[in-house]
Design an enzyme around this catalytic site. Structure first.
Site, PDB file in Angstrom:
ATOM      1  N   ARG A   1      -9.381  -7.669   4.253  1.00  0.00           N
ATOM      2  CA  ARG A   1      -8.212  -7.270   5.057  1.00  0.00           C
ATOM      3  C   ARG A   1      -8.184  -5.745   5.211  1.00  0.00           C
ATOM      4  NH1 ARG A   1      -2.676  -5.854   3.666  1.00  0.00           N
ATOM      5  NH2 ARG A   1      -1.121  -6.732   5.099  1.00  0.00           N
TER       6      ARG A   1
ATOM      7  N   GLN B   1       1.484 -11.583   9.945  1.00  0.00           N
ATOM      8  CA  GLN B   1       1.982 -10.343   9.341  1.00  0.00           C
ATOM      9  C   GLN B   1       1.176  -9.108   9.759  1.00  0.00           C
ATOM     10  OE1 GLN B   1       0.553  -8.751   5.732  1.00  0.00           O
ATOM     11  NE2 GLN B   1       2.220  -9.681   4.570  1.00  0.00           N
TER      12      GLN B   1
ATOM     13  N   GLN C   1       0.828  -1.197   0.000  1.00  0.00           N
ATOM     14  CA  GLN C   1       0.000   0.000   0.000  1.00  0.00           C
ATOM     15  C   GLN C   1       0.869   1.257   0.000  1.00  0.00           C
ATOM     16  OE1 GLN C   1      -3.347  -0.797   2.396  1.00  0.00           O
ATOM     17  NE2 GLN C   1      -4.018   1.323   2.520  1.00  0.00           N
TER      18      GLN C   1
ATOM     19  N   HIS D   1       0.581  -2.970  11.061  1.00  0.00           N
ATOM     20  CA  HIS D   1       1.699  -3.790  11.569  1.00  0.00           C
ATOM     21  C   HIS D   1       2.102  -3.440  12.997  1.00  0.00           C
ATOM     22  CE1 HIS D   1       2.027  -5.613   7.659  1.00  0.00           C
ATOM     23  NE2 HIS D   1       2.092  -4.413   7.104  1.00  0.00           N
TER      24      HIS D   1
ATOM     25  N   SER E   1       4.434  -6.305   2.721  1.00  0.00           N
ATOM     26  CA  SER E   1       3.122  -6.227   3.365  1.00  0.00           C
ATOM     27  C   SER E   1       2.048  -6.807   2.448  1.00  0.00           C
ATOM     28  CB  SER E   1       2.830  -4.773   3.753  1.00  0.00           C
ATOM     29  OG  SER E   1       1.635  -4.667   4.496  1.00  0.00           O
ATOM     30  N   LEU E   2       1.122  -5.994   1.959  1.00  0.00           N
ATOM     31  CA  LEU E   2       0.097  -6.461   1.025  1.00  0.00           C
ATOM     32  C   LEU E   2       0.707  -7.217  -0.151  1.00  0.00           C
ATOM     33  CD1 LEU E   2      -2.852  -6.325  -0.185  1.00  0.00           C
ATOM     34  CD2 LEU E   2      -2.080  -4.223  -1.308  1.00  0.00           C
TER      35      LEU E   2
END
Length: 309
Positions: free
Chosen positions: A114, A247, A9, A198, A89-90
């Protein structure tokens, strides 16, 4: 050895994916599949906006996965094959679609949820993230511990030497930023984000997402995916899913991920998807590596001619 790495993102922009869909049938088909999976015109949102809707987390996440997967399919159709994968991440979801762990439609529906779950976890305005520049991990951890005062603040993205993002309660992040500067940080830059990703504040999102992820039909990845959670290559479906669950509340260990890719023999990194943020980080971590960015049809053609001939 070639690694595909997929952005997270922050890399989204109106217009992304348009030249891919216009020039490559496999990409056009990818966006048709995405629209069908979500029951909406995700392709129009990517190509034309509006920007304010594209920036909403529940749309940003599937949009980035769709564009990244389309670019990866264009590359593999032209003979560019990765030996190992990773995503920031994503981006780890995009990597698992490329690896065959997750079905494309399942990944899109899951990351839309999510995004929604992450947004729901913390009221808007309560959380914050900030990039700490020029301070090492132990001192960033120290700054967070000394500034917490009963609130949440911790390292969220360990991106590269001297670039660590912190996340948590807004006031705690501000205090930790001041403490980091006192400990020698060169700069602390607040980030324009919709939620503090996170960190422990994301636990409600992690719990909701865990049930979704564990209910999916998944396969062992055909090539390993180095996880953000522990920088270890995931070679089976079960550990891949658990890494995606963990994660959500754990820091993205991107510097360790890149060092692991390098130790596995990677010398060529192809950033697959919008932007070139990861390429810049990789150059700081693995000096001398070849780094290519593929976000549009020109990038696909140039990279394929360079790597395949």
């Amino acid at each position: 050895m070639i690694a595909f790495v997929f952005p997270g993102q922050g890399s989204q922009q109106v217009g992304m994916g348009g030249s891919l869909a216009s020039n490559f049938p496999e990409c056009h088909e990818t966006f048709e599949q995405a629209d069908a999976a979500l029951g909406m015109s995700l392709s129009t949102l990517c190509f034309e906006g509006p920007a304010d809707q594209l920036m909403l987390t529940e749309y940003t996440q599937p949009a980035l996965v769709a564009v990244s997967v389309a670019a990866a399919r264009a590359l593999t159709a032209r003979g560019v094959k990765p030996a190992i994968l990773a995503g920031h991440s994503l981006g780890e979801y995009s990597a698992h679609v490329e690896a065959g762990t997750l079905a494309f439609a399942d990944a899109l529906r899951t990351v839309r949820k999510r995004g929604r779950y992450m947004q729901d976890a913390v009221p808007v305005g309560r959380g914050a993230m900030a990039a700490v520049m020029g301070l090492d991990e132990p001192k960033v951890i120290q700054a967070c511990a000394e500034a917490a005062a009963g609130e949440v603040v911790s390292p969220a993205n360990l991106n590269a030497p001297g670039q660590i993002v912190i996340a948590g309660d807004r006031e705690a992040v501000e205090r930790a930023g001041e403490r980091a500067k006192a400990l020698g940080a060169r700069r602390v830059v607040p980030l324009a984000v919709s939620a503090p990703f996170h960190c422990a504040l994301m636990r409600p999102a992690s719990e909701r997402l865990a049930a979704e992820l564990r209910s999916l039909v998944v396969s062992d990845p055909v090539v390993p995916v180095v996880a953000n959670l522990d920088a270890e290559p995931k070679r089976d479906a079960a550990s891949s899913i658990e890494a995606l669950v963990g994660q959500v509340t754990a820091p993205v260990r991107w510097e360790q991920v890149v060092r692991r890719l390098a130790s596995e023999g990677v010398d060529t990194y192809v950033e697959v998807g919008p932007g070139s943020v990861l390429g810049g980080l990789i150059r700081r971590i693995h000096r001398g590596a070849r780094v290519l960015s593929v976000s549009d049809s020109e990038g696909v053609v140039a990279t394929a001619s360079m790597l395949v001939g």
